[in-house]
Design a protein around this motif. Structure first.
Motif, short mmCIF file in Angstrom:
data_model
loop_
_atom_site.label_atom_id
_atom_site.label_comp_id
_atom_site.label_asym_id
_atom_site.label_seq_id
_atom_site.Cartn_x
_atom_site.Cartn_y
_atom_site.Cartn_z
N THR A 22 0.84 -1.21 0.00
CA THR A 22 0.00 0.00 0.00
C THR A 22 0.87 1.25 0.00
N ASP A 23 0.38 2.33 0.61
CA ASP A 23 0.98 3.65 0.48
C ASP A 23 2.48 3.66 0.72
N VAL A 69 5.70 5.50 1.38
CA VAL A 69 5.96 6.84 1.91
C VAL A 69 7.45 7.16 1.98
N PHE A 70 8.29 6.17 1.71
CA PHE A 70 9.73 6.43 1.78
C PHE A 70 10.47 5.39 0.97
N VAL A 71 11.48 5.85 0.21
CA VAL A 71 12.33 4.94 -0.55
C VAL A 71 13.78 5.26 -0.23
N GLU A 72 14.54 4.23 0.11
CA GLU A 72 15.97 4.39 0.36
C GLU A 72 16.71 3.67 -0.76
N GLU A 109 9.34 1.75 2.05
CA GLU A 109 8.57 1.75 3.30
C GLU A 109 7.17 2.27 3.07
N SER A 110 6.21 1.56 3.65
CA SER A 110 4.85 2.08 3.76
C SER A 110 4.67 2.54 5.20
N VAL A 111 3.49 3.07 5.53
CA VAL A 111 3.24 3.43 6.93
C VAL A 111 3.35 2.17 7.79
N LYS A 112 2.91 1.05 7.22
CA LYS A 112 2.83 -0.21 7.92
C LYS A 112 4.20 -0.82 8.22
N ILE A 129 -3.70 2.50 5.21
CA ILE A 129 -3.62 3.21 6.50
C ILE A 129 -3.84 4.71 6.29
N GLY A 153 12.04 12.07 6.37
CA GLY A 153 12.94 10.95 6.60
C GLY A 153 12.20 9.64 6.59
N ALA A 154 12.95 8.57 6.79
CA ALA A 154 12.33 7.25 6.83
C ALA A 154 11.40 7.18 8.03
N PRO A 155 10.24 6.52 7.88
CA PRO A 155 9.30 6.46 9.01
C PRO A 155 9.97 5.91 10.26
N ARG A 214 10.11 4.00 13.79
CA ARG A 214 9.33 2.89 14.31
C ARG A 214 9.83 2.52 15.70
N TYR A 245 13.67 1.95 17.39
CA TYR A 245 14.77 2.64 16.73
C TYR A 245 15.52 3.46 17.78
N LEU A 292 5.12 7.36 10.71
CA LEU A 292 5.01 8.52 9.86
C LEU A 292 3.61 9.09 10.11
N VAL A 331 17.79 5.18 11.77
CA VAL A 331 17.00 4.25 10.96
C VAL A 331 18.00 3.47 10.11
N ARG A 332 18.10 2.18 10.38
CA ARG A 332 19.15 1.37 9.75
C ARG A 332 20.49 2.08 10.01
N ARG A 388 21.23 5.24 8.93
CA ARG A 388 21.13 6.69 8.71
C ARG A 388 20.56 7.39 9.93
N PHE A 407 18.40 10.71 11.28
CA PHE A 407 17.49 11.77 10.86
C PHE A 407 17.31 12.75 12.01
#
Lengths: 125, 330
Positions: free
Chosen positions: A36-37, A39-42, A60-63, B8, B259-261, B263, B266, B284, B312-313, B315, B317
């Motif tokens: 799904t959504d 929201v982030f690409v590394e 990454e999605s929100v999930k 979501i 940044g990366a969400p 969680r 972290y 996020l 995050v991993r 990196r 933020f």
């Protein structure tokens, strides 16, 4: 679910488009729908060398965060920086503007070992 | 409840702008009655049930002997000596065991968790949706509850920061009620949106942000602790934390950019790279479209504006300590 006939696929839901010895890699429509959504690409470091199956990018999605694996070995020669600023391209255009990175393929024979569209469609059905 | 029904982000926005519905049948329901049960509950819980008039509820905490948090819950008063409690799903057995172990002979304590279905309808349109669905029943005031002719309990409570209600009914009546609220316009929402919505409000999640390792004072929940009522379990620690201060504080942390969400788990670092702890929750934020989270930080790093980094991993933020909540509903 779209599974373009001209691409090759990994069982971990990456697609690969070969042009000479350059392979463009992204995730399949099936994968983006499951995530799904986005929201982030590394993306990987340009110039890095990867082996087939190496975690090479993160989507990454929100999930959840999901590793994206290199379908074949090669050197990372180009990145789609647009998906860093607009990660939703991975959802809206997974086989087009949502591509992730390009590899200079080390051993083109590896590409032949990937799934073709028929086999990938069977995998996800 | 699934993590998500569709997405979501969509479910989160449905609750912030319209109305969403969550299946909360997993939550536990305890019924307490008997002479002296108000005083008994006051020995087990941090808030003061004597402040409750019948028909009202309050957020409260149950502590162990060291003042650590066993569970957070809502206690409703239905009569002079009648209460019901809504507790976290994962804690039903532990809560019940703890309460039974401290039971007075005159107290009747019943765990009816398996008998009840529950759903939360939340969002700016929730009260209109309720009026359309239950025209004969006025929606109770905030924190209040009412009982329907069919034996359902409707309370003006929730876990999203939006207006709304929670509906508890005998399990067999659950599916029909669920379908009725959906037909009236509520969007089905899953655990993922429940987590992003509650974290934007800095509502703690037991098991993540609350644990036996921390007191309500450390968690910033002193508002729900009454140190003036007769002694209750865990009080000594809270008095000490309140007078001497705490060494750590549950703090709200927000990325300064994108940044990366973030969680849970972290690492949280000071700006000089010292590891201060880890996120107890992180997401996020779909409303702010940036990373938000909470962590128990050493008190001197918990001041508003303190620069931090979230790892995050490999990196880092940049982030900063911000005022709670992250978001105030309109």
């Amino acid at each position: 679910m779209t599974v373009p006939a001209d691409l090759r696929y990994s069982s971990s839901h990456e697609w690969l488009r070969l042009d000479g010895d350059i392979a463009t890699v992204g995730i399949t429509a099936h994968a983006q729908e499951a995530l799904t959504d986005v929201v982030f690409v590394e993306l990987p470091a340009p110039g890095s060398n990867v082996d087939a199956g190496d975690p090479t990018a993160v989507v990454e999605s929100v999930k959840a965060a999901s590793d994206i694996y290199a379908p074949v070995a090669g050197e990372v020669i180009d990145l789609n920086l647009e998906v860093e600023t607009d990660p939703s391209l991975v959802n809206s255009d997974p086989y087009g503007n949502g591509w992730l990175f390009k590899l200079r393929v080390r051993n083109p024979a590896e590409v032949g070992e990937l799934l073709d569209a028929t086999a990938y469609r069977a995998l996800i059905s | 409840m699934p993590v998500q029904y569709t997405s979501i982000l969509d479910e989160h926005r449905a609750v912030r702008t319209k109305a969403g519905i969550f299946d909360i049948s997993h939550m536990g329901q305890f019924f307490v009655s008997g002479p002296g049960c108000a005083a008994w509950l006051n020995r087990l819980l941090t808030n003061n049930v004597e402040h409750l008039a019948p028909g009202h509820g309050q957020y409260t905490l149950m502590l162990n002997d060291q003042g650590g948090i066993i569970d957070d819950l809502i206690v409703y008063r239905s009569g002079e000596a009648d209460f019901f409690l809504v507790v976290n799903a994962s804690m039903v057995e532990e809560d019940f065991f703890w309460m039974a172990a401290h039971q007075d002979p005159d107290i009747v304590l019943r765990n009816e968790s398996a008998l009840w279905a529950g759903m939360a309808v939340q969002g700016p349109q929730a009260s209109a949706l309720f009026a359309a669905t239950c025209p004969d029943l006025p929606l109770p005031p905030p924190k209040g509850y009412a009982t329907t002719a069919a034996g359902a309990i409707v309370s003006r409570t929730g876990y999203t920061g939006e207006d709304g209600f929670e509906w508890f009914c005998p399990a067999a009546a659950g599916p029909a009620a669920w379908n009725q609220f959906i037909a009236a316009g509520a969007t089905p929402c899953g655990l993922g949106a429940r987590d992003t919505l509650r974290l934007e409000m800095c509502y703690p999640l037991n098991g993540n942000d609350l644990s036996p390792a921390h007191s309500p004072i450390e968690a910033g929940l002193g508002f729900f602790v009454d140190l003036d009522k007769p002694a209750f379990i865990g009080r000594d620690t809270l008095v000490r934390h309140k007078t001497a201060g705490t060494t750590v504080k549950l703090s709200a942390i927000q990325y300064t950019g994108t940044g990366a969400p973030p969680r849970a788990h972290y690492p949280v670092l000071a700006d000089d790279g010292t590891v201060l702890g880890e996120l107890s929750s992180g997401v996020l934020s779909p409303t702010l479209m940036t990373g938000i989270g909470m962590a128990y930080l050493p008190t001197r790093f918990s001041k508003l504006g303190t620069p931090l980094q979230i790892k995050v991993r490999e990196r880092l933020f940049p982030a900063t300590v911000v005022k709670k909540p992250f978001y105030k509903p309109q």
